[in-house]
Design a protein around this motif. Structure first.
Motif, mmCIF file in Angstrom:
data_model
loop_
_atom_site.group_PDB
_atom_site.id
_atom_site.type_symbol
_atom_site.label_atom_id
_atom_site.label_comp_id
_atom_site.label_asym_id
_atom_site.label_seq_id
_atom_site.Cartn_x
_atom_site.Cartn_y
_atom_site.Cartn_z
ATOM 1 N N ARG A 276 0.810 -1.229 0.000
ATOM 2 C CA ARG A 276 0.000 0.000 0.000
ATOM 3 C C ARG A 276 0.845 1.282 0.000
ATOM 4 N NH1 ARG A 276 -2.345 -2.068 4.908
ATOM 5 N NH2 ARG A 276 -2.199 0.056 5.714
ATOM 6 N N ALA A 277 1.717 1.386 -1.015
ATOM 7 C CA ALA A 277 2.612 2.548 -1.089
ATOM 8 C C ALA A 277 1.855 3.861 -1.242
ATOM 9 C CB ALA A 277 3.585 2.380 -2.256
ATOM 10 N N GLY A 278 0.678 3.825 -1.866
ATOM 11 C CA GLY A 278 -0.038 5.061 -2.138
ATOM 12 C C GLY A 278 -1.023 5.478 -1.062
ATOM 13 N N ASP A 279 -1.060 4.762 0.041
ATOM 14 C CA ASP A 279 -2.030 5.087 1.094
ATOM 15 C C ASP A 279 -1.664 6.395 1.817
ATOM 16 O OD1 ASP A 279 -3.175 2.718 0.446
ATOM 17 O OD2 ASP A 279 -3.081 1.835 2.451
ATOM 18 N N THR A 280 -2.676 7.057 2.345
ATOM 19 C CA THR A 280 -2.527 8.217 3.242
ATOM 20 C C THR A 280 -1.296 9.046 2.901
ATOM 21 O OG1 THR A 280 -1.429 6.725 4.836
ATOM 22 C CG2 THR A 280 -3.755 7.203 5.193
ATOM 23 N N ILE A 281 -1.328 9.642 1.719
ATOM 24 C CA ILE A 281 -0.121 10.262 1.178
ATOM 25 C C ILE A 281 0.333 11.490 1.950
ATOM 26 C CG2 ILE A 281 -0.415 9.412 -1.163
ATOM 27 C CD1 ILE A 281 -1.732 12.103 -1.834
ATOM 28 N N ASN A 282 -0.532 12.103 2.745
ATOM 29 C CA ASN A 282 -0.112 13.323 3.448
ATOM 30 C C ASN A 282 0.194 13.062 4.917
ATOM 31 O OD1 ASN A 282 -2.687 12.876 4.298
ATOM 32 N ND2 ASN A 282 -3.456 14.937 3.939
ATOM 33 N N GLU A 283 0.625 11.852 5.224
ATOM 34 C CA GLU A 283 1.018 11.491 6.588
ATOM 35 C C GLU A 283 2.495 11.114 6.621
ATOM 36 O OE1 GLU A 283 -0.493 11.326 9.514
ATOM 37 O OE2 GLU A 283 -2.590 11.713 9.009
ATOM 38 N N PHE A 284 3.181 11.547 7.656
ATOM 39 C CA PHE A 284 4.569 11.126 7.863
ATOM 40 C C PHE A 284 4.924 11.321 9.327
ATOM 41 C CE2 PHE A 284 9.307 11.911 7.394
ATOM 42 C CZ PHE A 284 9.603 10.576 7.233
ATOM 43 N N GLY A 285 5.295 10.228 9.980
ATOM 44 C CA GLY A 285 5.655 10.293 11.383
ATOM 45 C C GLY A 285 6.082 8.919 11.865
ATOM 46 N N TRP A 286 6.190 8.754 13.159
ATOM 47 C CA TRP A 286 6.669 7.485 13.700
ATOM 48 C C TRP A 286 5.754 6.320 13.345
ATOM 49 C CZ3 TRP A 286 3.224 5.080 16.810
ATOM 50 C CH2 TRP A 286 2.282 5.862 17.467
ATOM 51 N N ASP A 287 4.455 6.589 13.098
ATOM 52 C CA ASP A 287 3.518 5.508 12.797
ATOM 53 C C ASP A 287 3.257 5.336 11.307
ATOM 54 O OD1 ASP A 287 1.574 3.493 13.206
ATOM 55 O OD2 ASP A 287 -0.036 4.963 13.189
ATOM 56 N N ASN A 288 3.428 6.375 10.527
ATOM 57 C CA ASN A 288 3.031 6.350 9.125
ATOM 58 C C ASN A 288 4.153 6.898 8.262
ATOM 59 O OD1 ASN A 288 1.803 6.801 6.574
ATOM 60 N ND2 ASN A 288 -0.211 6.968 7.540
ATOM 61 N N LYS A 289 4.720 6.054 7.421
ATOM 62 C CA LYS A 289 5.892 6.436 6.636
ATOM 63 C C LYS A 289 5.579 6.739 5.164
ATOM 64 C CE LYS A 289 8.146 5.295 10.360
ATOM 65 N NZ LYS A 289 7.204 4.434 11.062
ATOM 66 N N HIS A 290 4.307 6.726 4.783
ATOM 67 C CA HIS A 290 3.984 6.741 3.360
ATOM 68 C C HIS A 290 4.553 7.933 2.608
ATOM 69 C CE1 HIS A 290 0.958 3.701 4.652
ATOM 70 N NE2 HIS A 290 1.305 3.179 3.502
ATOM 71 N N ALA A 291 4.330 9.140 3.098
ATOM 72 C CA ALA A 291 4.846 10.309 2.380
ATOM 73 C C ALA A 291 6.369 10.274 2.327
ATOM 74 C CB ALA A 291 4.356 11.597 3.047
ATOM 75 N N GLY A 292 6.994 9.826 3.399
ATOM 76 C CA GLY A 292 8.450 9.738 3.417
ATOM 77 C C GLY A 292 8.986 8.731 2.417
ATOM 78 N N ILE A 293 8.327 7.585 2.308
ATOM 79 C CA ILE A 293 8.723 6.567 1.331
ATOM 80 C C ILE A 293 8.700 7.160 -0.077
ATOM 81 C CG2 ILE A 293 8.018 4.411 0.225
ATOM 82 C CD1 ILE A 293 6.788 3.641 2.998
ATOM 83 N N ASN A 294 7.608 7.830 -0.394
ATOM 84 C CA ASN A 294 7.444 8.350 -1.753
ATOM 85 C C ASN A 294 8.456 9.438 -2.078
ATOM 86 O OD1 ASN A 294 5.208 6.685 -2.530
ATOM 87 N ND2 ASN A 294 3.907 7.898 -1.180
ATOM 88 N N VAL A 295 8.725 10.326 -1.123
ATOM 89 C CA VAL A 295 9.718 11.384 -1.351
ATOM 90 C C VAL A 295 11.115 10.787 -1.474
ATOM 91 C CG1 VAL A 295 10.877 13.355 -0.271
ATOM 92 C CG2 VAL A 295 8.379 13.251 -0.323
ATOM 93 N N LEU A 296 11.467 9.856 -0.592
ATOM 94 C CA LEU A 296 12.794 9.255 -0.614
ATOM 95 C C LEU A 296 13.066 8.540 -1.937
ATOM 96 C CD1 LEU A 296 15.377 8.571 1.035
ATOM 97 C CD2 LEU A 296 14.212 6.464 1.745
#
Length: 499
Positions: A276-296
């Motif tokens: 689920r790489a595209g989930d919750t795209i505007n979240e990034f923190g200790w619990d949710n890495k999705h936006a960070g994954i996409n930017v990295l």
């Protein structure tokens, strides 16, 4: 292209107009901020969060050694590491995320840190030294937390006096924790890049351990907050609400960056949909890495080296468009004073983490000469993203309706009563006699300022109306955390060199 660029300039103009007027009451802030001073203090904060035997070069002198026997109940040395916030528990999940973001800050912005770089490296290493201890018996067992949070939260005492339960929580093949293990693999891999040229042997150790921990996380899948061994310690404090899938992608992304091995790239491509790489795209923190994954991962795409990862860039672009103020599709709320706001506690964790991604992506765009298409002829330029990130940093440092710096020790007006045990109780030097579990309550309830300044600590921050109660019981607003400061280190490093 010309039309998109013009529209982007119009959006930038509207943005500047909106957020300049929203903070116009802060007329006393006419001079540029001293970002270097703020950088120095943001790194110093981590010395106040240290657990274990303090080194001779410890600069925050009101702290002393603490929790030297952590791990004794399981026959291991688990001393060291960081207390996550204003309590005396060592939560492995946010500690690993903190270490990852400190490492990313050094990787992308270490060249801007000047004389503060050695201190930033010390902050990374204090985290990785503990993570190496916690993972030295993988795949049989991995230690993910030290300290019973219920016992700890029932007391208000200095870490040096701690007599609460130092319960050790662990994961193993029968009781998995892919989230905390995946984040730990990411932290170790990211730190291996930091030390690659500075300490090659240490870097190799970090990377080999990262590989082992990631294999463990991937082979034995499950969330650590669903694990009966760790659930009581993790929840509701650092319960994994988002699921473990993003941490597996996150760990693989950092291992690919650290090793350049094709197997990790193939893992990312193969598991993009499953995890689920595209989930919750505007979240990034200790619990949710999705936006960070996409930017990295997008850096590879923007440099023209990874067309098979193009979906991650599309997700990163969607993330950028979702946080822009003043356009119809913005999914992030802003306070009247211009601060990013997301519901829940400790809002500054969202402000610093999302701002870090804006700045990092801005640099990737600039180096590849790209802009972000947001539809309706609107495109977001690199300069727009930098401006938005800088606006958030300036708000933290005092450009806000209350004209308050939310960093302790920066400026003349900052929080005095932060929710932090060690800061709020007399130091061992001043009061060498032990202060017991309940004896500290009078200091917690006192209206007096904290006697020990936790320099550089950034608190949870104001609410959505820009109001801030400078009071210890309001922990969501007044408590600092390591994962608020970690991404801020990178932001301040950049703006100290480009202000």
């Amino acid at each position: 292209m010309k039309m998109a660029g013009n529209v982007s300039n119009i959006v930038l103009f509207i943005f500047v107009l909106l957020f300049s007027s929203s903070s116009s009451s802060s007329s006393s802030f006419v001079d540029a901020h001293n970002y270097y001073d703020a950088l120095r203090k943001s790194i110093l904060f981590f010395e106040g969060q240290r657990s274990g035997l303090l080194p001779s070069n410890q600069r925050l002198r009101w702290r002393r050694d603490s929790a030297l026997h952590d791990g004794a109940s399981v026959g291991k040395d688990l001393s060291g590491g960081y207390y996550d916030a204003g309590d005396n528990v060592k939560f492995g999940f946010p500690m690993a995320f903190t270490t990852t973001l400190l490492s990313w800050s050094v990787i992308d912005f270490g060249k801007n840190m000047g004389p503060q770089l050695p201190h930033a490296l010390d902050a990374v290493r204090w985290g990785t030294d503990f993570l190496l201890k916690a993972t030295c018996h993988v795949p049989d067992i991995m230690y993910v937390q030290v300290g019973d949070p219920y016992s700890d939260h029932n007391c208000w005492e200095r870490p040096e006096d701690m007599d609460t339960l130092r319960t050790v929580y662990s994961i193993d093949p029968s009781n998995p924790g892919s989230d905390v293990a995946g984040e730990t693999a990411a932290a170790l891999a990211a730190a291996s890049i930091v030390f690659r040229k500075r300490d090659p042997s240490y870097s190799r150790l970090l990377l080999s351990r990262a590989v082992e921990v990631f294999d463990f996380a991937d082979k034995y899948r499950g969330a650590y907050s669903n694990n009966p061994n760790t659930r009581r310690g993790a929840c509701p404090f650092y319960c994994d609400v988002n699921g473990y899938q993003d941490e597996l992608l996150w760990g693989a992304a950092w291992l690919h960056k650290a090793t350049r091995r094709r197997e990790y790239r193939e893992y990312i491509v193969r598991n993009e949909v499953i995890l689920r790489a595209g989930d919750t795209i505007n979240e990034f923190g200790w619990d949710n890495k999705h936006a960070g994954i996409n930017v990295l991962i997008s850096k590879e795409v923007l440099m023209g080296r990874a067309d098979d990862l193009k979906n991650f860039k599309d997700n990163a672009d969607n993330f950028i468009c979702s946080v822009l103020p003043g356009i119809a599709r913005s999914e992030i709320q802003y306070s009247p004073g211009g601060l990013i706001f997301k519901p829940g506690g400790s809002n500054m964790q969202h402000v610093t983490s999302l701002s870090f991604l804006l700045l990092a992506y801005s640099n990737y765009l600039s180096h590849s000469n790209h802009q972000v298409p947001c539809g309706d002829g609107i495109s977001a330029s690199s300069s727009l993203l930098k401006h938005l990130a800088k606006r958030q940093v300036d708000y933290i440092l005092g450009d806000n309706p209350l004209e308050m710096s939310y960093m302790v020790g920066y400026g003349s007006h900052y929080p005095q009563r932060i929710h932090h045990r060690g800061s709020s109780l007399p130091s061992v030097k001043i009061h060498p006699t032990r202060i017991g579990c309940k004896a500290g309550s009078k200091y917690f309830l006192s209206p007096n300022p904290n006697p020990n300044r936790l320099i550089g600590a950034v608190v949870g921050g104001p609410n959505v109306t820009d109001a801030f109660p400078d009071s210890r019981p309001y922990f969501q607003e007044s408590e600092p955390t390591t994962y608020i400061n970690a991404p801020l280190v990178g932001l301040l490093a950049y703006f100290s060199a480009h202000s």
